[in-house]
Design a protein around this motif. Structure first.
Motif, short mmCIF file in Angstrom:
data_model
loop_
_atom_site.label_atom_id
_atom_site.label_comp_id
_atom_site.label_asym_id
_atom_site.label_seq_id
_atom_site.Cartn_x
_atom_site.Cartn_y
_atom_site.Cartn_z
N CYS A 38 44.12 36.65 38.98
CA CYS A 38 44.23 37.53 40.76
C CYS A 38 44.48 38.85 40.22
CB CYS A 38 44.35 36.55 41.17
SG CYS A 38 46.49 35.92 41.02
N VAL A 40 48.25 38.82 40.28
CA VAL A 40 48.99 38.90 41.58
C VAL A 40 50.42 38.28 41.09
CG1 VAL A 40 48.11 40.45 43.36
CG2 VAL A 40 48.13 38.36 43.26
N ALA A 42 49.34 34.47 41.73
CA ALA A 42 49.00 34.16 43.35
C ALA A 42 47.96 32.82 42.08
CB ALA A 42 48.15 34.20 43.88
N CYS A 43 47.74 32.90 40.86
CA CYS A 43 46.64 31.74 40.34
C CYS A 43 47.34 30.68 39.85
CB CYS A 43 45.03 32.26 40.54
SG CYS A 43 45.20 33.11 38.84
N LEU A 130 45.58 27.07 40.73
CA LEU A 130 44.58 26.89 41.59
C LEU A 130 43.55 26.79 40.68
CD1 LEU A 130 45.10 30.08 43.86
CD2 LEU A 130 45.59 27.61 44.21
N ASN B 657 43.25 39.00 48.30
CA ASN B 657 43.36 38.26 46.97
C ASN B 657 43.83 36.51 47.47
OD1 ASN B 657 44.28 37.17 44.27
ND2 ASN B 657 44.65 39.55 44.04
N PHE B 658 44.57 35.83 46.28
CA PHE B 658 44.15 35.20 46.63
C PHE B 658 45.74 34.31 47.75
CE2 PHE B 658 41.95 33.61 42.85
CZ PHE B 658 41.03 32.65 43.34
N ASP B 659 46.60 35.54 48.17
CA ASP B 659 46.89 35.59 48.85
C ASP B 659 47.04 35.52 50.31
OD1 ASP B 659 47.13 37.70 48.47
OD2 ASP B 659 48.97 38.93 48.06
N TYR B 661 43.70 35.28 51.17
CA TYR B 661 43.16 34.63 50.96
C TYR B 661 42.82 32.65 50.32
CZ TYR B 661 38.05 32.62 51.05
OH TYR B 661 36.29 31.38 51.56
#
Lengths: 150, 723
Positions: A38, A40, A42-43, A130, B657-659, B661
């Protein structure tokens, strides 16, 4: 040329100081086990250990890594897939596509160090990487199995 | 040996239509060559046996996590009677397949078809190889083959003498391949049907498995891509000079009206320069499109007079006239992105007379056709290297947009391998999205609460219209009606309703649709199975009993539903504060059902305590991998049900992005209890079916817990706080 200590070896690289550690590992040092997911944080696909702490390497610029800090990637977690997490993952057939699993394994290894006898709730609270294939329940079982093996 | 032929892209894409489970014709001219390749002579296309007794099973389908590789190898090994511990695998290439008259059949890996469409040929391949090996041993001993026995790759003669497969393989390879082979009764399986571990796990434990995004070849350059933010938009101007001096930058290449790449010595440098590249866009006519436009478009279709009919029986209008009670409700299913963990990527190397592509793809033959068409080279000059996917879910099944991009860049830089990697943001905003639709559900009940009529009007997007319009049938997209058809082995409605109409008002917004794991079954099951609960309530009946009353002609549908009802304890009260829901659906040849037990706390937070799932897929090749698919399907299916959606404003996808989505994480993942009840006599898929039932089971339980009927997904749009 700047250097990083990765998997116990001092390695030279050529990258701008604001380059994320992830891309130095992947593109400069050839350690592609650490994944881009990602960018960022996040994953968690890019999780490595810095002095044993699970770190999302896509958000860690190399200029922020202090001299002497030791970086461990999935390639350096064990010499022969013998870390309890890796053993448990193999035993339970945890991965599906496998793309997130380097990060999952690195996150789980650091987690298991901090929570040697983890409860379901501990795992839920702390394992935040994730997985799109949905291997979570086997990850949970794998961590518990690894705790037995440790 | 080869002769020139024209291979149209269309014929490949027609094969791709099977992604949705259709059996569209797939005619492909073949080269006049049927010779095996490799140093070790093969038994046949499926089996190579090395002198050290290792068995290489050739796998035509591609592994992307679903376990098909291991399952197919189990089927070959079962008939081959080899030692499972000696089994390994390899992928033939699309070029080899074409050169050998497509001896491996279709490489397309979608529609939960891996095993169910190729079990016959791979089992025959294993059985034929076994017969040849036994015959070779019989020849060596000068005895009749019927006097020999075989077990775990060891052939035993009448006097107890033994030979291993590896010892006779070279002789066997020279024998004629038998044309008639007998297959085992699945009841006698020992390798197939067992819980063996996957063949492809090791490299996923230590980072050594190379995904396409990881590949490095000599002289490789990396590219980052930016595409028009609005569908139909074009690049007005680019100031390449502004970034040419940045570190590592080699080229700025505008590959089409719609996309530009920066090529550099590393991807990070390419992306850094791309982010700095001044680009002016001419966004075109879709630049104002937003959710309000979509709503209006779909709402209009809900009551439109013209619609394609997918299933019809009786006289619906008359039945509504005479109904004691009519129930009506509108539902909505949003766009979804595949969000494979490995972002889109492809590497290509093009020269004046050759082309190679390394790409994670669910249908490498499509990529081969695309390679020839894009470069203008002949098929035999092109080759596709198949690399295990870091997730596919349908995104890598048909569009091959990533392959086209890599080829176009490589054509600008002949002789240099170029790998293009999508940033997560570029990937998320340029998907082939799960189509969005609404449904107007109308049901008629008689005075006794029996369902006398059902009209299901679907309004919205067609995958075929957006992705492969040649597959439409007189304008209709039959795939829209997945799981709602009257009959057929692929999927059929599990209820007998005396007066029934299922129709589709096709409305196509300016967003590229695609096959998204489960495809149209997802919304069809959500609409129908939620409304079944609404009807049951209106009829004053228990949801299970109400369904049972309509399912007497559908024993397989009923069996899985009964199984989950039993598993969740439907006949006994739920624990204090917990509530249950259930549902069933059929698709991709399999019958599936789910039951959920949930609670909602005083802050409106949902907890899914338990899921019970049941699958009848006819035959189970690897129970633990089927269970893995079922469990994973709740993560994938509930991501759409609970958390994620793609939205549009000003013509742009808003989620990047996953934030923004979000998908199901460990936090939301429920415990899953899987029941496999294969009834035999047919082969159903397992990669997708459970997706269908994940969301409706939970939403039916949420209704019991809160009184809120969730008709628009995802659940996160709704406040479940008790009023």
């Amino acid at each position: 040329m700047p250097t990083l200590v990765v998997n116990g070896t001092s390695m030279d690289f050529d990258a701008e100081p604001d380059t994320p550690l992830l891309w130095v590992l992947r593109e400069q040092l050839g350690l592609t086990g650490t994944k881009y997911g990602c960018g960022v944080a996040a994953c968690g696909a890019c999780t490595v250990h810095i002095d044993g702490i699970a770190t999302r390497s896509c958000q860690m610029q190399i200029q922020d890594i202090r001299p002497g800090e030791e970086i461990t990637t999935i390639e350096g977690l064990s010499p022969d897939r013998s870390h309890p997490i890796q053993q448990a993952w193999a035993e339970l057939d945890v991965p599906q596509c496998g793309y997130c699993q380097s990060g999952q394994i690195m996150a789980a290894a650091a987690f298991l160090h901090d929570f040697p006898e983890p409860t379901d709730e501990d795992i839920k609270q702390n394992m935040t990487n994730l997985c799109r294939c949905g291997t979570y329940n086997r990850i949970k079982a794998g961590i518990k199995r690894a705790a037995e093996l440790s | 040996m080869t002769h020139r032929f024209t291979l149209s892209r269309r014929s490949f894409l027609a094969g791709t239509a099977a992604a949705g489970g259709l059996s569209l014709g797939f005619s492909l001219p073949a080269l006049a060559q049927d010779a095996p390749t490799g140093d070790i002579p093969e038994m046949n296309a499926w089996v190579v046996i090395n002198p050290d007794n290792t068995v290489v099973v050739r796998v035509a389908k591609i592994e992307m996590g679903q376990g098909t590789l291991t399952g197919l190898a189990q089927l070959v090994a079962e008939e081959l009677e080899c030692d499972w511990d000696n089994v390994t695998w390899s992928y033939p290439t699309p070029g080899e397949n074409v050169a050998r008259s497509r001896v491996w059949g279709s490489f397309g890996t979608f529609g939960s078809q891996g095993i169910r469409t190729s079990h016959q040929m791979v089992r025959e391949g294993g059985a034929a190889a076994r017969m040849m090996l036994v015959q070779a041993a019989a020849n060596r001993w000068g005895v009749d083959a019927g006097t020999l026995s075989v077990s775990k790759g060891v052939i035993t003669g009448p006097g107890g003498e033994t030979l291993t497969y590896g010892e006779v393989a070279a002789d066997a390879a020279n024998l004629e391949v038998p044309t008639e082979v007998a297959l085992k009764d699945p009841a006698d399986w020992t390798i197939a049907g067992s819980r063996v571990l996957r063949l492809d796990t090791t490299g996923k434990l230590d980072g050594s498995q190379k995904y396409a995004i990881d590949l490095k070849v000599d002289g490789m350059m990396l590219a980052a891509i930016k595409q028009t933010p609005v569908m139909g938009g074009k690049i007005a101007s680019i100031d390449a000079d502004a970034v040419m001096g940045m570190p590592g930058v080699q080229r700025v290449v505008q590959i089409s009206d719609e996309a530009v790449v920066v090529v550099a010595d590393t991807w990070w440098r390419a992306k850094t320069a791309l982010d700095a590249l001044p680009i002016e866009w001419d966004l075109g006519e879709n630049a104002s499109f937003g959710m309000a436009d979509l709503e209006a478009m779909l709402d209009e279709g809900l009551s439109a007079t013209e619609a394609f009919v997918g299933n019809q029986s009786g006289d619906v209008a008359a039945a509504f006239e005479s109904a004691a009670q009519v129930l009506e409700a509108d539902y909505h299913y949003p766009w979804q992105h595949h969000a494979t963990m490995e972002p889109m990527n492809a590497m290509a190397l093009v020269t004046d007379d050759s082309c190679e592509v390394w790409v994670p793809t669910q249908n490498a033959e499509t990529d081969l056709a695309v390679a020839a068409e894009t470069t203008g080279l002949e098929i035999p000059q092109c080759e596709i290297h198949r690399i295990n996917l870091g997730g596919g879910f349908g995104r890598r099944a048909s569009a091959a947009d990533y392959t086209v991009v890599a080829l176009k860049v490589a054509m600008e830089m002949k002789g240099t391998p170029v790998k293009v990697i999508w940033s997560r943001e570029e990937d998320t905003t340029h998907g082939t999205y799960h189509p969005t639709t609404k449904a107007r559900m109308r049901g008629a009940l008689d005075a006794d609460g029996n369902l006398t009529a059902l009209h299901m009007r679907i309004s919205g997007q067609s995958i075929f219209a957006g992705l492969m319009p040649f597959a439409l049938q007189n304008g209709m997209d039959p795939l829209t009606f997945q799981g709602l058809q009257a009959d057929g082995p692929e999927g059929q409605l599990g209820y007998t309703v005396p007066n029934l109409l299922v129709d589709h008002a096709m409305r196509n917004p300016p967003v590229r649709p695609g096959f998204w794991r489960g495809v149209n079954n997802n919304q069809n099951a959500f609409y129908l199975e939620s409304f079944m609960d609404e009807l049951a309530d209106a009829a004053g009946k228990d949801p299970l009993e109400f369904r049972r009353g309509l399912m007497q002609n559908h024993p397989k549908h009923l069996a899985v539903l009964d199984k989950v009802a039993e598993g969740i304890g439907w006949d006994t009260p739920a624990p204090e504060g917990r509530f249950r829901g259930l549902c069933q659906h059929m698709g991709y040849g399999s019958y599936v059902a789910a039951a959920a037990e949930v609670s909602v706390d005083d802050r409106g937070a949902l907890t899914i305590h338990k899921i019970v799932a049941a699958t009848d897929c006819g035959h189970v090749v690897n129970p633990q991998q089927v269970e893995a698919q079922i469990e994973g399907s709740f993560a994938y299916g509930l991501s759409a049900g609970l958390l994620s959606q793609v939205t549009m404003e000003e013509g742009r996808v808003q989620e990047e992005n996953f934030d923004t989505y979000p998908i199901v994480s460990m936090w939301e993942m429920p415990a899953v209890e899987s029941h496999l009840i294969p009834s035999g006599g047919f082969w159903g898929g397992v990669g997708e079916p459970t997706i269908f039932v994940a969301t409706p089971a939970v939403m039916n339980a949420v209704y019991r817990a809160t009184g809120q009927r969730i008709r628009e997904l995802p659940l996160s749009k709704h406040d479940l706080t008790p009023q």
